[in-house]
Write a protein that holds these residues in place. Structure first.
Motif, mmCIF file in Angstrom:
data_model
loop_
_atom_site.group_PDB
_atom_site.id
_atom_site.type_symbol
_atom_site.label_atom_id
_atom_site.label_comp_id
_atom_site.label_asym_id
_atom_site.label_seq_id
_atom_site.Cartn_x
_atom_site.Cartn_y
_atom_site.Cartn_z
ATOM 1 N N TYR B 20 0.806 -1.234 0.000
ATOM 2 C CA TYR B 20 0.000 0.000 0.000
ATOM 3 C C TYR B 20 0.834 1.277 0.000
ATOM 4 C CZ TYR B 20 -4.301 -2.620 0.457
ATOM 5 O OH TYR B 20 -5.348 -3.458 0.202
ATOM 6 N N SER B 23 1.470 3.691 -3.092
ATOM 7 C CA SER B 23 0.321 4.340 -3.732
ATOM 8 C C SER B 23 0.711 5.646 -4.419
ATOM 9 C CB SER B 23 -0.757 4.609 -2.691
ATOM 10 O OG SER B 23 -0.275 5.598 -1.808
ATOM 11 N N LEU B 27 3.216 4.359 -7.806
ATOM 12 C CA LEU B 27 2.612 3.271 -8.583
ATOM 13 C C LEU B 27 2.439 3.702 -10.047
ATOM 14 C CD1 LEU B 27 1.404 0.374 -8.212
ATOM 15 C CD2 LEU B 27 -0.823 1.500 -8.408
ATOM 16 N N THR B 82 -1.691 -3.048 -9.421
ATOM 17 C CA THR B 82 -2.587 -2.465 -8.418
ATOM 18 C C THR B 82 -2.071 -2.846 -7.039
ATOM 19 O OG1 THR B 82 -4.000 -4.393 -8.704
ATOM 20 C CG2 THR B 82 -4.701 -2.363 -9.796
ATOM 21 N N LEU B 83 -2.467 -2.076 -6.054
ATOM 22 C CA LEU B 83 -1.903 -2.240 -4.716
ATOM 23 C C LEU B 83 -2.657 -3.281 -3.907
ATOM 24 C CD1 LEU B 83 -1.421 1.542 -3.912
ATOM 25 C CD2 LEU B 83 0.266 -0.086 -4.805
#
Ligand SMILES: Nc1ncnc2c1ncn2[C@@H]1O[C@H](COP(=O)(O)OP(=O)(O)OP(=O)(O)O)[C@@H](O)[C@H]1O
Lengths: 321, 246
Positions: B20, B23, B27, B82-83
């Motif tokens: 996370y 982000s 990313l 995607t996280l």
């Protein structure tokens, strides 16, 4: 025959850069012995080729006019060295005309304009088309090989050894008659002179002999013919003349097998190749027309990212843009 | 002279932390790495006869997002990252080992010679695993004893990249090999730079290694070549396994 760096005045736009140098337009500089515009190739510090460049410049100036003009349109020859504080920092060369460049969109959607290097001819035509590069048909490829043989003939009869023939050092255009230019000529050597800088082989272009000579040029030209006429995945590594069966006739096959064979004495000369390709193409055949018919130059707009799925999609396919 | 037509392939594994903390702009920038690589290969398309690419992302678990492939192939779809969750180095190292093993076997069965694979590993944090756990998973991936032929013979050259909160001392332990003819290096976000610039710099280091591999890969050469100090993109600093951090 060296031009002082300051004499170039303010440089024009940066035209391109590579590992060895940056290349600038010099719109304000003209030379009496060069027909068109010039560029300044400015070597990166430590990347300057040694003294031998002078010899290439001088040899050109001593040519008769028709020969010199032919050299200027078929190569990016160093026409002057440029000096800064007594040391060579670059060269002036004729500007490579626009039609040797190709404009396309890269897969990311970014616009790109770059030289049509021979490497694009080795790529599987379907793939090259998808990547937005020109895809000549068989006749245009034969015409490019013939023209390359012509450039090599010019250089060999004037006692030069090209040395490093490879996938990037020759560029092509398809309009105005398929034709070829040699770029990156600073490694060319005058036959009989010691190599000014160790002449090198690009990976996958090494000949059987250790020392580079006109014979090794003929070997590398054989590889270039093979890879140009038999494009596909893996073609940039081809060494086996058998690939060319079905593309060339028996005579062409034998020429190629001799060209990339171990015996330097058996290798066909540039002139042998030129005659062969000319016959194959039909004497005086209008190669431009042939090329146009057999090879519509297809350009795709490449790939774009779908804004919702964030996947890469081919622009224009399935109605997507 | 090498007259065989058998290509010798250099597999690149791009391994990206998707915990996370990655982000936002980090990313987004990480998502631009592979498109930039693809553009570079599209400009020098005979490289496709020499290099293969795979993308793995990792968090609490690791996933193959792009199976090792010729990046110019028609069917290739670049993944978008995607996280999810934490930062398990163990999951990344284990998956790398199984992927490398099966990919190299496959390439060889298909008639290719294979250079030692290269791993570009990017993280912005400290591992959420126990130290002993990731250290032993890393040893499983990179240890090979030539004499007894024990360990992992296809061990990769491992190049760690750290941004933001990555711990230099931890990442430094991931440089492999640290000695021999071609020691690898680690790249860190420069002090005056931001993480996005550093990740963009990582893409440049990757691309310059890919291009260099086309220029100089010959038999006997171990393949990967990292850019030297002067050619480092802005935003990154380079370290060896012996450098100190104060
Ligand atoms: N004569 C020229 N006319 C127009 N543009 C040129 C000319 N020569 C070079 N360029 C541009 O500059 C770029 C770099 O030139 P070049 O490839 O000669 O540099 P280099 O540093 O020797 O390259 P490499 O990285 O292959 O060693 C070319 O790709 C091209 O776009």
């Amino acid at each position: 025959m060296a031009v002082p760096r300051v004499a170039l005045g303010t440089l024009g736009p940066l035209l391109g850069s590579g590992g060895q140098a940056k290349v600038y337009a010099v719109p304000s500089v003209r030379l009496p012995d060069v027909a068109g515009p010039l560029v300044f190739k400015h070597y990166r510090p430590g990347q300057e080729p040694p003294a031998g460049l002078h010899a290439l410049v001088l040899r050109r100036l001593r040519m008769d006019l028709p020969t010199r003009d032919r050299l200027d349109v078929r190569t990016a020859w160093p026409v002057r060295t440029v000096q800064d504080g007594g040391a060579v920092c670059g060269v002036l060369m004729p500007l490579i005309p626009d039609d040797y460049f190709h404009t396309r969109y890269l897969p990311s959607g970014a616009a790109d304009r770059s030289l049509c290097e021979f490497q694009h001819l080795f790529v599987d035509p379907e793939r090259a088309r998808r990547l937005g590069m020109p895809v000549p048909g068989r006749k245009a490829r034969l015409a490019l090989c013939r023209d390359f043989a012509g450039v090599m003939h010019l250089l060999h009869t004037n006692n030069f050894v090209i040395g490093d023939i490879n996938a990037k050092n020759a560029v092509f255009r398809l309009n105005a008659g398929p034709s070829v230019r040699l770029v990156d000529c600073d490694a060319i050597r005058i036959r009989g002179d010691a190599a000014v800088l160790a002449q090198l082989n690009a990976p996958d272009w090494d000949p059987p002999e250790r020392t580079l000579s006109q014979s090794t040029d003929l070997y590398k030209f054989g590889l270039l013919v093979l890879r140009t006429l038999c494009p596909g995945n893996g073609a940039s590594l081809y060494r086996d003349p058998d690939h060319v069966r079905g593309v060339l006739d028996g005579r062409g096959y034998r020429l190629l097998a001799d060209a990339i064979g171990a015996s330097p004495r058996r290798r066909p000369t540039a002139r042998d190749w030129g005659l062969y390709f000319t016959e194959l193409l039909g004497a005086g055949a209008p190669t431009t027309r042939a090329a146009r018919i057999s090879a519509p130059v297809v350009t795709t707009s490449g790939w774009v990212r779908d804004p919702t799925t964030r996947q890469w999609v081919q622009a224009g396919s399935d109605g997507q843009t | 002279m090498d007259t065989s037509e058998q290509g010798k392939l250099l597999p690149f594994y791009v391994v990206i932390d998707v915990s996370y903390s990655m982000s936002g702009v980090k990313l987004d920038t990480a998502n631009q790495i592979m498109p930039a690589v693809l553009d570079a290969v599209a400009k020098a398309p005979i490289l496709a006869d020499k290099v293969r690419f795979s993308v793995i992302d990792f968090s609490d678990d690791a996933r193959v997002r792009l199976p090792l492939c010729d990046i110019l192939d028609d069917g290739v779809q670049l993944p978008s990252l995607t996280l999810r969750g934490g930062t398990s180095f163990v999951s990344a190292f284990r998956l790398l080992r199984t992927e490398i093993e099966s990919n190299v076997k496959q390439l060889k069965a298909d008639g290719f010679l294979v250079h030692r694979p290269a791993v570009f590993f990017i993280s912005d944090g400290v591992p959420t695993d126990q130290d002993s756990a990731w250290q032993s998973a890393f040893a499983d991936l990179t240890t090979f004893d030539k004499v007894s032929r024990t360990g992992f013979s296809m061990y990769p050259n491992f190049v760690p990249f750290g941004v933001d909160d990555a711990d230099p001392r931890t990442l430094q332990q991931l440089i492999h090999p640290t000695g021999g003819g071609k020691p690898m290096r680690m790249f860190l976000q420069s002090k005056d730079s931001d993480a996005a610039a550093a990740i963009a710099g990582m893409a440049e280091v990757l691309i310059s290694s890919v291009l260099a591999s086309g220029e100089s890969m010959t038999r006997g050469d171990s393949g990967i070549i990292l850019p030297s100090g002067d050619d480092l993109p802005p935003g990154l600093s380079s370290y060896t396994a012996d450098d100190d951090f104060v």
